[in-house]
Motif scaffolding. Structure first.
Motif, PDB file in Angstrom:
ATOM      1  N   ILE A 330       0.832  -1.205   0.000  1.00 21.21           N
ATOM      2  CA  ILE A 330       0.000   0.000   0.000  1.00 21.21           C
ATOM      3  C   ILE A 330       0.863   1.251   0.000  1.00 21.21           C
ATOM      4  N   GLY A 331       2.148   1.104   0.335  1.00 24.24           N
ATOM      5  CA  GLY A 331       3.058   2.243   0.302  1.00 24.24           C
ATOM      6  C   GLY A 331       3.354   2.748  -1.090  1.00 24.24           C
ATOM      7  N   ARG A 332       2.843   2.080  -2.126  1.00 20.27           N
ATOM      8  CA  ARG A 332       3.000   2.586  -3.492  1.00 20.27           C
ATOM      9  C   ARG A 332       2.139   3.816  -3.725  1.00 20.27           C
ATOM     10  N   THR A 333       1.121   4.047  -2.867  1.00 18.94           N
ATOM     11  CA  THR A 333       0.308   5.247  -2.974  1.00 18.94           C
ATOM     12  C   THR A 333       0.556   6.102  -1.737  1.00 18.94           C
ATOM     13  N   GLY A 334       0.002   7.314  -1.725  1.00 19.84           N
ATOM     14  CA  GLY A 334       0.184   8.194  -0.581  1.00 19.84           C
ATOM     15  C   GLY A 334       1.623   8.609  -0.376  1.00 19.84           C
ATOM     16  N   ARG A 335       2.379   8.750  -1.448  1.00 17.86           N
ATOM     17  CA  ARG A 335       3.807   9.049  -1.343  1.00 17.86           C
ATOM     18  C   ARG A 335       4.059  10.549  -1.346  1.00 17.86           C
ATOM     19  N   ALA A 336       5.126  10.935  -0.647  1.00 16.21           N
ATOM     20  CA  ALA A 336       5.587  12.336  -0.615  1.00 16.21           C
ATOM     21  C   ALA A 336       4.474  13.299  -0.215  1.00 16.21           C
ATOM     22  N   GLY A 337       3.657  12.897   0.765  1.00 17.79           N
ATOM     23  CA  GLY A 337       2.627  13.782   1.291  1.00 17.79           C
ATOM     24  C   GLY A 337       1.309  13.742   0.552  1.00 17.79           C
ATOM     25  N   ALA A 338       1.232  13.008  -0.549  1.00 22.40           N
ATOM     26  CA  ALA A 338      -0.017  12.920  -1.306  1.00 22.40           C
ATOM     27  C   ALA A 338      -0.990  11.967  -0.611  1.00 22.40           C
ATOM     28  N   LYS A 339      -2.260  12.059  -0.990  1.00 25.00           N
ATOM     29  CA  LYS A 339      -3.291  11.181  -0.447  1.00 25.00           C
ATOM     30  C   LYS A 339      -3.454   9.962  -1.351  1.00 25.00           C
ATOM     31  N   GLY A 340      -3.877   8.853  -0.760  1.00 28.67           N
ATOM     32  CA  GLY A 340      -4.091   7.647  -1.541  1.00 28.67           C
ATOM     33  C   GLY A 340      -5.098   6.736  -0.864  1.00 28.67           C
ATOM     34  N   LYS A 341      -5.548   5.746  -1.603  1.00 25.76           N
ATOM     35  CA  LYS A 341      -6.494   4.760  -1.071  1.00 25.76           C
ATOM     36  C   LYS A 341      -5.983   3.355  -1.356  1.00 25.76           C
ATOM     37  N   ALA A 342      -6.264   2.460  -0.417  1.00 21.10           N
ATOM     38  CA  ALA A 342      -5.861   1.063  -0.577  1.00 21.10           C
ATOM     39  C   ALA A 342      -7.036   0.161  -0.226  1.00 21.10           C
ATOM     40  N   PHE A 343      -7.388  -0.721  -1.146  1.00 24.95           N
ATOM     41  CA  PHE A 343      -8.468  -1.683  -0.942  1.00 24.95           C
ATOM     42  C   PHE A 343      -7.889  -3.093  -0.945  1.00 24.95           C
ATOM     43  N   THR A 344      -8.202  -3.876   0.058  1.00 27.15           N
ATOM     44  CA  THR A 344      -7.729  -5.251   0.146  1.00 27.15           C
ATOM     45  C   THR A 344      -8.913  -6.196   0.129  1.00 27.15           C
ATOM     46  N   PHE A 345      -8.941  -7.111  -0.846  1.00 31.49           N
ATOM     47  CA  PHE A 345     -10.029  -8.074  -0.946  1.00 31.49           C
ATOM     48  C   PHE A 345      -9.819  -9.192   0.071  1.00 31.49           C
ATOM     49  N   VAL A 346     -10.889  -9.520   0.774  1.00 30.96           N
ATOM     50  CA  VAL A 346     -10.799 -10.504   1.852  1.00 30.96           C
ATOM     51  C   VAL A 346     -11.831 -11.599   1.646  1.00 30.96           C
ATOM     52  N   THR A 347     -11.364 -12.826   1.547  1.00 37.24           N
ATOM     53  CA  THR A 347     -12.243 -13.985   1.520  1.00 37.24           C
ATOM     54  C   THR A 347     -12.200 -14.660   2.884  1.00 37.24           C
ATOM     55  N   LYS A 348     -13.030 -15.675   3.068  1.00 37.16           N
ATOM     56  CA  LYS A 348     -13.033 -16.420   4.330  1.00 37.16           C
ATOM     57  C   LYS A 348     -11.645 -16.946   4.663  1.00 37.16           C
ATOM     58  N   ALA A 349     -10.929 -17.402   3.636  1.00 37.36           N
ATOM     59  CA  ALA A 349      -9.614 -18.005   3.857  1.00 37.36           C
ATOM     60  C   ALA A 349      -8.557 -16.985   4.275  1.00 37.36           C
ATOM     61  N   ASP A 350      -8.858 -15.686   4.136  1.00 40.62           N
ATOM     62  CA  ASP A 350      -7.861 -14.653   4.415  1.00 40.62           C
ATOM     63  C   ASP A 350      -7.945 -14.080   5.820  1.00 40.62           C
ATOM     64  N   GLU A 351      -8.922 -14.521   6.613  1.00 44.58           N
ATOM     65  CA  GLU A 351      -9.156 -13.885   7.900  1.00 44.58           C
ATOM     66  C   GLU A 351      -7.939 -13.923   8.816  1.00 44.58           C
ATOM     67  N   GLU A 352      -7.229 -15.040   8.833  1.00 49.42           N
ATOM     68  CA  GLU A 352      -6.051 -15.145   9.702  1.00 49.42           C
ATOM     69  C   GLU A 352      -4.964 -14.164   9.269  1.00 49.42           C
ATOM     70  N   ALA A 353      -4.763 -14.047   7.941  1.00 52.71           N
ATOM     71  CA  ALA A 353      -3.764 -13.109   7.430  1.00 52.71           C
ATOM     72  C   ALA A 353      -4.129 -11.668   7.780  1.00 52.71           C
ATOM     73  N   ILE A 354      -5.411 -11.331   7.703  1.00 52.28           N
ATOM     74  CA  ILE A 354      -5.852  -9.975   8.028  1.00 52.28           C
ATOM     75  C   ILE A 354      -5.636  -9.676   9.507  1.00 52.28           C
ATOM     76  N   GLU A 355      -5.895 -10.649  10.355  1.00 54.14           N
ATOM     77  CA  GLU A 355      -5.645 -10.459  11.783  1.00 54.14           C
ATOM     78  C   GLU A 355      -4.169 -10.136  12.035  1.00 54.14           C
ATOM     79  N   SER A 356      -3.292 -10.834  11.332  1.00 52.87           N
ATOM     80  CA  SER A 356      -1.853 -10.585  11.493  1.00 52.87           C
ATOM     81  C   SER A 356      -1.483  -9.191  11.008  1.00 52.87           C
ATOM     82  N   ILE A 357      -2.098  -8.757   9.908  1.00 55.10           N
ATOM     83  CA  ILE A 357      -1.823  -7.418   9.377  1.00 55.10           C
ATOM     84  C   ILE A 357      -2.269  -6.344  10.365  1.00 55.10           C
TER      85      ILE A 357
END
Length: 462
Positions: A330-357
């Motif tokens: 997500i650091g590819r956006t919002g660089r050098a003081g600019a604004k940015g948005k990051a969307f992460t798709f989450v399925t049932k299988a991703d819940e553990e990874a999201i908790e870690s994030i």
């Protein structure tokens, strides 16, 4: 504070002014004076904070006085990937154009003979990936005994890619009186051990808490079933104000298939992953930077190597396997003081990874939509299928959130569009974590394309 206030040369100030920069970022303001005083430093800074210029700028002034000798570079910058090495070279060319310094770039995928010729002429700045540097050193083509300054960039990425033994080996071949600058986004124990061993009384600089995401980036989790990811992505691309975006996938096959799908639906997209040779990869990057394409579908080989101004959005089509990769993606956006948005798709299988994030960044990420049961054919069994109305979709995106939160979801509501032709379902791929041996994670010595023009040896005159 302005750049003129931190003691940079008139030549550097002129180059900075022409590049449109007047004031340093926090990491630059803190690090540049320490480098000028010849101090060893440990700098902890997130991607997009301007850390590259925090060592490039003072190095140019420090090296302005002196003379390069054959096969004995005066300074060495170690980068984990070719993309990062190439971007550092671009920085030296941009900011050092009024200095008479020479530079060489040692990366895989280009003719070794050309690199050897450059070294034989003598270089002030050597930018290298560890693999190619060790290869040339073992062939007796380079001497490191005259190196006055060492920069270890993206140290935590070096750790992830298995380069720490190489770094330690390289450090033992450099003069003990050198100045060493270590930059990293995080400070895991192996990196601290490396710093304790090879840095002398370093100045510790930290401009952001380790593993935190840029505060200029709005982050969202989008609950979606695996089968509907492409539909939801296209809806977001059409309803969000996307000037350009990077879309990350976990597997090379997903990158290729998604790029093909986006092009079929009329989007201007390209792809970059570990199977693309250097010439083709550079062509895609230039097309993205120049605006010839708006979307770049990428694997994690590009997560830390892309520095493109004005990236408005990042989409994690696949949730990253490792929490640190989330921060760097997500650091590819919002660089050098600019604004940015990051969307992460989450399925049932991703819940553990999201908790870690969320544990790593210390914050809960806003969720959009309710968690859907996996569609038929997915890992967790069948789900109800059928056409949903626009109102049903809006209701799903609202989930069980309170009324006052509904407005926050407006940007991601899909517009009413013609139902696209059903895409062929890609075969279900086994989820396999990256294997450094296949080039996907390392991406260091497996390209065979020609050397791009801007990576030519040297700038100014020797």
């Amino acid at each position: 504070m302005r750049f003129a206030d931190i003691g940079l040369s008139d030549e550097l100030l002129r180059a900075l002014n022409e590049a449109g920069y007047d004031a340093p970022t926090p990491i630059q303001a803190a690090a540049i004076p320490q480098v000028q005083m010849m101090r060893d430093i440990i700098a902890i800074a997130q991607t997009g904070t301007g850390k590259t210029a925090s060592f490039v700028l003072p190095m140019i002034d420090v090296l302005a006085n002196g003379r390069a000798r054959a096969r004995m570079p005066r300074s060495l910058i170690l980068e984990p990937t070719r993309e990062l090495a190439a971007q550092v070279a671009e920085n030296f060319e941009k900011y050092g154009k009024y200095h008479k310094l020479s530079m060489a770039l040692l990366i895989g995928g280009v003719q070794m003979g050309d690199q050897v010729k450059a070294l034989e002429k003598g270089v002030d700045v050597l930018i290298a990936t560890p693999g190619r540097l060790m290869d040339l050193f073992e062939r007796g083509k380079i001497l490191l005994t005259g190196c006055e300054m060492l920069v270890i960039d993206e140290a935590d990425r070096m750790l992830d890619m298995g380069f720490i033994p190489d770094i330690e080996n390289i450090c033992t071949k450099l003069p003990t009186t050198r100045q060493t600058l270590l930059f990293s986004a995080t400070m895991p124990p192996p990196i601290k051990k490396l710093a304790d061993k090879f840095l002398s009384n370093p100045k510790y600089i930290e401009v952001a808490r380790p593993a935190t995401a840029n505060v200029n980036i709005e982050q969202f989790l989008v609950n979606v079933s695996q089968m509907k990811k492409r539909d939801v992505l296209r809806d977001l691309l059409r309803t969000e104000t996307v000037s350009n975006a990077i879309i990350f996938c976990n597997r090379k096959t997903t990158v290729r298939e998604l790029n093909t799908s986006l092009q079929r639906h009329g989007f201007r997209s390209g792809e970059i992953h570990g199977d693309i040779d250097q010439a083709s990869r550079q062509k895609q990057l230039e097309a993205f930077k120049n605006g010839d394409i708006d979307l770049l579908v990428a694997s994690d080989v590009a997560a830390r190597g892309l520095d493109v101004k004005g990236v408005s959005h990042v989409f994690n089509f696949d949730a990253p396997w490792h929490p640190d990769d989330y921060v760097h993606r997500i650091g590819r956006t919002g660089r050098a003081g600019a604004k940015g948005k990051a969307f992460t798709f989450v399925t049932k299988a991703d819940e553990e990874a999201i908790e870690s994030i969320e544990k790593l960044i210390g914050n809960k990420i806003e969720r959009l939509g309710k968690i859907e049961a996996p569609a038929e054919g997915e890992e967790r069994g069948p789900a109800k299928r059928g056409r949903r109305t626009s109102s049903a979709k809006t209701k799903e995106m609202r989930s069980d959130r309170p009324e006052e939160a509904v407005e926050a979801l407006e940007p991601v509501r899909a517009k009413t569009v013609a139902k696209p032709a059903r895409e062929k379902k890609a075969p279900k791929a086994e989820t396999v974590k990256p294997d450094p041996s296949n080039g996907e994670a390392l991406g260091d010595d497996r390209w065979n394309g020609p050397m791009p023009g801007f990576l030519g040896v040297g700038f100014g005159t020797t």
